[in-house]
Design a protein around this motif. Sequence first.
Motif, PDB file in Angstrom:
ATOM      1  N   HIS C 110      -0.613 -31.134   3.236  1.00  0.00           N
ATOM      2  CA  HIS C 110       0.608 -30.522   2.703  1.00  0.00           C
ATOM      3  C   HIS C 110       1.741 -30.718   3.693  1.00  0.00           C
ATOM      4  O   HIS C 110       1.531 -30.622   4.898  1.00  0.00           O
ATOM      5  CB  HIS C 110       0.378 -29.031   2.443  1.00  0.00           C
ATOM      6  N   PRO C 111       2.949 -30.973   3.191  1.00  0.00           N
ATOM      7  CA  PRO C 111       4.077 -31.197   4.107  1.00  0.00           C
ATOM      8  C   PRO C 111       4.389 -29.981   4.979  1.00  0.00           C
ATOM      9  O   PRO C 111       4.998 -30.141   6.043  1.00  0.00           O
ATOM     10  CB  PRO C 111       5.237 -31.512   3.160  1.00  0.00           C
ATOM     11  N   THR C 136       2.498 -35.531   5.098  1.00  0.00           N
ATOM     12  CA  THR C 136       1.690 -34.320   5.023  1.00  0.00           C
ATOM     13  C   THR C 136       0.820 -34.174   6.268  1.00  0.00           C
ATOM     14  O   THR C 136       0.574 -35.141   6.981  1.00  0.00           O
ATOM     15  CB  THR C 136       0.766 -34.349   3.796  1.00  0.00           C
ATOM     16  N   GLY C 137       0.370 -32.959   6.494  1.00  0.00           N
ATOM     17  CA  GLY C 137      -0.542 -32.683   7.593  1.00  0.00           C
ATOM     18  C   GLY C 137      -1.524 -31.617   7.163  1.00  0.00           C
ATOM     19  O   GLY C 137      -1.564 -31.222   6.004  1.00  0.00           O
ATOM     20  N   THR C 138      -2.311 -31.139   8.127  1.00  0.00           N
ATOM     21  CA  THR C 138      -3.261 -30.084   7.794  1.00  0.00           C
ATOM     22  C   THR C 138      -3.512 -29.259   9.043  1.00  0.00           C
ATOM     23  O   THR C 138      -3.011 -29.571  10.126  1.00  0.00           O
ATOM     24  CB  THR C 138      -4.575 -30.673   7.246  1.00  0.00           C
ATOM     25  N   ARG C 139      -4.238 -28.172   8.897  1.00  0.00           N
ATOM     26  CA  ARG C 139      -4.725 -27.441  10.070  1.00  0.00           C
ATOM     27  C   ARG C 139      -5.919 -26.600   9.658  1.00  0.00           C
ATOM     28  O   ARG C 139      -6.248 -26.511   8.478  1.00  0.00           O
ATOM     29  CB  ARG C 139      -3.617 -26.598  10.703  1.00  0.00           C
ATOM     30  N   GLU C 140      -6.536 -25.991  10.674  1.00  0.00           N
ATOM     31  CA  GLU C 140      -7.740 -25.228  10.388  1.00  0.00           C
ATOM     32  C   GLU C 140      -7.389 -23.858   9.794  1.00  0.00           C
ATOM     33  O   GLU C 140      -6.345 -23.287  10.088  1.00  0.00           O
ATOM     34  CB  GLU C 140      -8.541 -25.033  11.677  1.00  0.00           C
ATOM     35  N   VAL C 257      -0.731 -23.806  -1.960  1.00  0.00           N
ATOM     36  CA  VAL C 257      -1.264 -24.476  -0.778  1.00  0.00           C
ATOM     37  C   VAL C 257      -2.563 -23.780  -0.421  1.00  0.00           C
ATOM     38  O   VAL C 257      -2.544 -22.603  -0.089  1.00  0.00           O
ATOM     39  CB  VAL C 257      -0.297 -24.336   0.415  1.00  0.00           C
ATOM     40  N   GLY C 258      -3.675 -24.478  -0.481  1.00  0.00           N
ATOM     41  CA  GLY C 258      -4.929 -23.794  -0.223  1.00  0.00           C
ATOM     42  C   GLY C 258      -5.971 -24.679   0.419  1.00  0.00           C
ATOM     43  O   GLY C 258      -5.699 -25.810   0.830  1.00  0.00           O
ATOM     44  N   GLY C 260      -9.048 -25.003  -1.205  1.00  0.00           N
ATOM     45  CA  GLY C 260     -10.052 -25.210  -2.244  1.00  0.00           C
ATOM     46  C   GLY C 260     -10.348 -26.663  -2.548  1.00  0.00           C
ATOM     47  O   GLY C 260      -9.778 -27.584  -1.953  1.00  0.00           O
ATOM     48  N   ALA C 261     -11.256 -26.866  -3.496  1.00  0.00           N
ATOM     49  CA  ALA C 261     -11.728 -28.207  -3.810  1.00  0.00           C
ATOM     50  C   ALA C 261     -10.629 -29.078  -4.403  1.00  0.00           C
ATOM     51  O   ALA C 261     -10.693 -30.300  -4.333  1.00  0.00           O
ATOM     52  CB  ALA C 261     -12.896 -28.117  -4.787  1.00  0.00           C
ATOM     53  N   TYR C 262      -9.627 -28.453  -5.006  1.00  0.00           N
ATOM     54  CA  TYR C 262      -8.571 -29.238  -5.647  1.00  0.00           C
ATOM     55  C   TYR C 262      -7.201 -28.814  -5.143  1.00  0.00           C
ATOM     56  O   TYR C 262      -7.027 -27.705  -4.637  1.00  0.00           O
ATOM     57  CB  TYR C 262      -8.628 -29.074  -7.164  1.00  0.00           C
ATOM     58  N   MET C 263      -6.253 -29.730  -5.270  1.00  0.00           N
ATOM     59  CA  MET C 263      -4.872 -29.400  -4.950  1.00  0.00           C
ATOM     60  C   MET C 263      -3.985 -29.797  -6.116  1.00  0.00           C
ATOM     61  O   MET C 263      -4.248 -30.785  -6.805  1.00  0.00           O
ATOM     62  CB  MET C 263      -4.433 -30.117  -3.682  1.00  0.00           C
ATOM     63  N   LEU C 264      -2.956 -28.992  -6.333  1.00  0.00           N
ATOM     64  CA  LEU C 264      -2.067 -29.230  -7.478  1.00  0.00           C
ATOM     65  C   LEU C 264      -1.019 -30.249  -7.048  1.00  0.00           C
ATOM     66  O   LEU C 264      -0.132 -29.945  -6.268  1.00  0.00           O
ATOM     67  CB  LEU C 264      -1.417 -27.921  -7.895  1.00  0.00           C
ATOM     68  N   THR C 265      -1.126 -31.486  -7.562  1.00  0.00           N
ATOM     69  CA  THR C 265      -0.204 -32.525  -7.099  1.00  0.00           C
ATOM     70  C   THR C 265       0.903 -32.828  -8.085  1.00  0.00           C
ATOM     71  O   THR C 265       1.885 -33.443  -7.739  1.00  0.00           O
ATOM     72  CB  THR C 265      -0.960 -33.826  -6.815  1.00  0.00           C
ATOM     73  N   GLN C 266       0.720 -32.456  -9.348  1.00  0.00           N
ATOM     74  CA  GLN C 266       1.799 -32.650 -10.320  1.00  0.00           C
ATOM     75  C   GLN C 266       1.956 -31.341 -11.046  1.00  0.00           C
ATOM     76  O   GLN C 266       0.976 -30.774 -11.517  1.00  0.00           O
ATOM     77  CB  GLN C 266       1.402 -33.701 -11.348  1.00  0.00           C
ATOM     78  N   ASN C 267       3.181 -30.868 -11.139  1.00  0.00           N
ATOM     79  CA  ASN C 267       3.381 -29.598 -11.822  1.00  0.00           C
ATOM     80  C   ASN C 267       4.597 -29.683 -12.721  1.00  0.00           C
ATOM     81  O   ASN C 267       5.713 -29.467 -12.308  1.00  0.00           O
ATOM     82  CB  ASN C 267       3.542 -28.477 -10.797  1.00  0.00           C
TER      83      ASN C 267
END
Lengths: 325, 450, 689
Positions: C110-111, C136-140, C257-258, C260-267
């Motif tokens: 996520h950005p 985008t990046g990530t963290r723990e 932003v979570g 979970g197994a999926y991410m919402l990329t188009q809304n």
Amino acid sequence: MIAYIIRRTLYAIPILIGINFITFGLFFLVNTPDDMARMQLGVKRVTPEAIEKWKAERGYDKPLLYNAAESGRRFLTETIFFEKSVKLFVFDFGRAEDNRDIANEIRTRMGPSLALAVPVFLVGIAVNITFALGMAFFRATYLDLWGVILCVAMMSISSLFYIIGGQYLVSKLWHLVPISGYAEGTDAVKFLVLPVLIGVVGGIGAGSRWYRTLFLEEMGKDYVRTARAKGLAESAVMFRHVLQNAMIPILTGVVVVIPLLFMGSLITESFFGIPGLGSYTIDAIQAQDFAVVRAMVFIGSVLYILGLLLTDLSYTLVDPRVRLD
Amino acid sequence: MPVLLPTDALVWLLVAAVAAFAWYSSRRPHLAAPWARVLRSRAAVASAVVLGCFMLVGLLDSLHYRPALPAKDPGAPVAYSVEVRSALDALLTPLRTKLEKTYSAPLATRLYQKETVERPDGSTAREFPRLAHGGAHLKDEARWGRDVALRILAGLAGAVALWSLAVLAGRRTLARRWPRVPWSAAAAALGGLLALAGPAAMLAGGYHVLGTSQVGSDVLYQALKSIRTSLVIGTLTTLVLLPLGIVAGIAAGYFKGWVDDVIQYLYTTLNSIPGVLLIAASVLMVQVYVDTHPELFPTSAQRADFRLLALCAILGAVSWTGLARLLRGETLKLAELEYIQAAHAFGVSHSRVLGRHILPNVAHIVIISLVLDFSGLVLAEAVLSYVGVGVDPSTTSFGTMINAARLEMAREPMVWWSLAAAFFFMFALVLAANLFADAVRDGFDPRVRV
Amino acid sequence: MRALLVLAILAGGCADVWNDPYPASDRGKNILYSAFTERPKHLDPVQSYTEDEARFTQQVYEPPLQYDYLRRPYALVPLTALEVPKAVPARGGGVVYTIRIRRGIRYQPHPAFVPENHALARERIERLDSPYQLPTGTRELLADDYIYEIKRLASPRLHSPILGLMAEKIVGLAAFAERLRKFDTRRQDWLDLRKHRLEGVEKVDDYTYRVHLKEPYPQFVYWLAMPFFAPLPWEAEKFFHQPGMAEKNFTLDWWPVGTGAYMLTQNDPNAKMVLERNPNFRGEPYPAEGEPGDAAAGLLAEAGKTMPFIDTVVFSREKESIPYWNKFLQGYYDASGIPGDTFDQAVRVAVGGEVSLTPEMQAKGIQLRTSPDTTILYLGVNWLDDVVGGASDRARKLRQAIAIAVDWEEYISIFLNGRGVVAHDPLAPGIFGQRTGRESINPVTHVWKDGRAQRRSVEEARALLAAAGYPDGRSAQTGEPLVLYLDTVGRGPGDKPRFDWWRRQFARIAVQLEIRDTDWNRFQEKIRKGSQQLYILGWNADYPDPENFLFLLHGAQSRARSQGENTSNYVNPEFDALFERMKAMPSTPERQRIIDRMVALYRHDAPWVGGFHPVTYGLSHAWMLNGKPNNMARNNLKYLRVDVDRRAALRAAWNRPVLWPALLILAVLVIGSVPAVVSYRRRERMAAR
């Protein structure tokens, strides 16, 4: 010409103010801000505090027309009317009750609406004029009589039946097009074929009959008789003289509609799941999202006034005798 | 106990007004002549007969009353049911009261849906149960075909008898009085209607002619009840539209100046607001008014009636602008005519000029636009009710019927009869109205485009 | 027609199926197709509370706990937590929950996790179509994120529907909310909740946090399985707070932003929402145990394999139920509920009540799964009403008569096609406290005969009515007919059959029913004021515990008196005392006895005169594997699998275009224009002569 346009534009301002008052009056008599809050906050566990908070955030806690607690200019500006209605004039539509930006929404939904409305409009005119010319050409014969009867029969059928029947046959039984939905770009064609077809067929009855009377009226005039007497072929008379001279009444009916094409078609869009402005409006009515309805009313009125202006201007193009000043 | 709902009162008022106008014009040749021209068209006469039948049903449905409850003991005052019924309801009591559980097809003897039924031996099975009323008189279902055929024949025979009587009576009276009217067209239309109504009436005694709806009520009954709603919308709207349109249109064209400016401003503003949105908002407002004032509308019939009336008023308030614009244009033209200029020069008062010269000369436009508006309003009701901003959900109307029928289309096998019934009744009504309107336009002024 | 022909040529060139609503480039991909009817209003986990929204939020947000996918009755299992936390008594009568989360869980790309993205130029934002166009990046995942979300419940800028409830439970939350409200005067600045201390929530280390409750509240663990308690990284709030973001609809309400197994990329909530596999997802094994019968149903075939199985999930907006159903039948949606009216086509009810699919559907390989909802819809009575309400003997008999007369079995059969269970008590099926067999029925309205419940006869209802003082539906004193009023929320022109049905129920005992149909707001207002008489309402459980149903009848929760959830304003001191005892008890036989008594009181007093529990009938195509309805958990997508090849083959077989009618119409048009052309020619020649 330019002076005329400016004058007409200035003339539009009091009309828009009137429209604003009417819509504002209607919507705030209908629903108090409390109602809107409750509508948006859902079903479960809604507290009075949450409602107050919702109202405060959206500026609905202010007085309706004048704010006695404020002084000077803020006496008028710190009110719901100013916040919600006057800002429309600068096309600041604010946010829908679900917090989405209305202007942004209108921009994205305009495309699908036009993709449906423009073909219906153009194909519709072409088909109707063809039919009408045919009937006028065969006036006072059995072809004309049956044509008119067919037209009257077709316009006696509610548009709902066209949609329901078309969707059932073409999509469900014959698998020719997707039942509903929309896609961007060329993929849109397969979704639009059926609604466009239904829109055109549904409009044939009233449209053709209207054009037919226009043509017949024109054909009764002296110059047509003269042309015929000169030995011009009937088709030449029809296309060169009648069609051209019938353009002015046709334009009156047609040009005024063009800007309104942006508004989309309320029912067709909902039936076919096309994410245009028509279904946006219906959704807003059903969800009682008045911020959206107000914005759509305002845009619709502006477009209508624009249509009237365009009509006047188009006269000068078709008929050089008409001069605007 | 008779009940006079507001729409009933207005409907009867309208009937009286039309009758008075007819009597008035029959005395004046210049008013009677166009009507005579209209009635020389075969299409007009035939559609007038059809429209007349619809009107009859609608008017019967506009005589309301509350039935008295059976007296408990002789001395007690009579108590009335809160339910409001109409003369049509009383006439159609068998259709109204013979309820099934749920859907059944036209003329069916069994339900359209399987149910778990208990057999006499105590076991249960899943089958289509027999209807409570439809075909219940048949001991043996195999005789269904014969029974239906017999009933149709009997109905046709009755229809022929009635038709012959009517034609004979008509020849003696009407045809002698007005020989130039094409009575054969009227006879043909009447014959067609009777040929449909006779067998339907005979079949309705033992079956559900057009099937039953989701909650098992008769679709034919619903369709007949919808007629009144359509007619009320199509006619009462004009009560609102007429005064507004005539006054505004003529005043603008006659007085010109600031009056014209104000009226033009008014109707441009109203016209600019997208019609559906304006109607939707107004209808919602009425709904809120009804909801916040429950004490004014103690029964649901009154509430539904008020909403119907309000819908008429709203439609009228939204659509007077068209008439006003037409009248304004025509009045502008008339006001320039020499004899009116002369009248001014002689100092004739405005009211006299308007009453004697302007109004009679624009009357044809008013009549034509009224007749033409009718079918448009009937169609509009269906769409508005469909969207949910039309009549009260408890009012039977073509719009609510179509709305319900749409979901039934998805069933398999399809439940098509509600939609078909709504389609045919509506089509017949609107087609007749359109044909009649065409004839009226041609009779009054073939050049006017409305 | 011309357009149709053009289409025919176009479509004929590229595929043998013409009515595929999806782009050709997506064919053969591991995509699940689904639909949504209502556009979600909030995807922010502190605000979202409806099922429509949960279908999206629960795929993205991971609260500490989740419901077991297969086991019934519903059971909680850890999701990001290491175990289901236990309540530990604390000072002053409160309890403490210590929640330990797994190490090494990382957020989706996520950005917001790239610091440079926190100071973007407005023009840059305006050009974006989606936040994912930025690097985008990530963290723990850390315990801080969970604490941050609990603080957000009290944020003055958000509306959490559960703030009121939680403020009564979590130590210091009410005061915290008040402090924040006073502090938050500059709306243009980001409100950094990290700087404000919440007394009742404490961080132990990076992977452990504690929640202090004022009193024992065993239902708290259920809340820990809802997105209200999911982690939220502060970076996301800061990122979306930049000026210009909201105008583009870039907010947490729309772009979750979570972890979970999926991410919402188009809304695009008007048309399409797309969930894509989160590349950073830690992977979770498919459960190895289920209910008896799950193994036979093939639900355990993937046991232990790493989830998720599907790459992309496409949700299309489908407002009208008919296109939805038809597209399902054509194979363009992989799963569907059954709209009421199409039931007979889909399902047959066998002798004895069990359902199976019709042969046509079986031939298509469609599978049916049923599951009773943890929901109740009831016909309520306003206890404050003079005629039907109150504890008097007369009113109770009247209510009991109505309870018999309203035939819910018929309602379920006509309007729901049997997809419902008559409610004999307030508890939904599968909830602790509900009895089975003879004890499960309401003796006031039903009798137990031949091993099943049978509704008492209308004569008994009429007798009760007469005993209440209304022989034949007329007042014994005045002879006036008894008129009752039913308040409903109108849903539009399709309501008429339902109204007719209601009137008919009351007509059976000669009572006249007036239906007062209003909009939702007016209805709520009436209920708030307590001015309704009879009304219809429903409740969808938050968690599978009897407390969540019985509190709807708790006197202290009266809607008209104290704005609670008890809409019927029912008061019975004995019931209330039992409720207080029952609510914080573990599910023991003692609790069962208390509930039995409460249910008996409910049946006798009849504050609700009957109701029903809807049953979900889920249909899925043969190529959809591992589907099992779960009314508590909506994070089901990760369990599902799609057989793509089979889907493609079946779709092609089911959707062959039928061309002859179109050609026939075309032919009729052509033939019809022949006489016109002929006479046109003739006229032209005549004119030329």
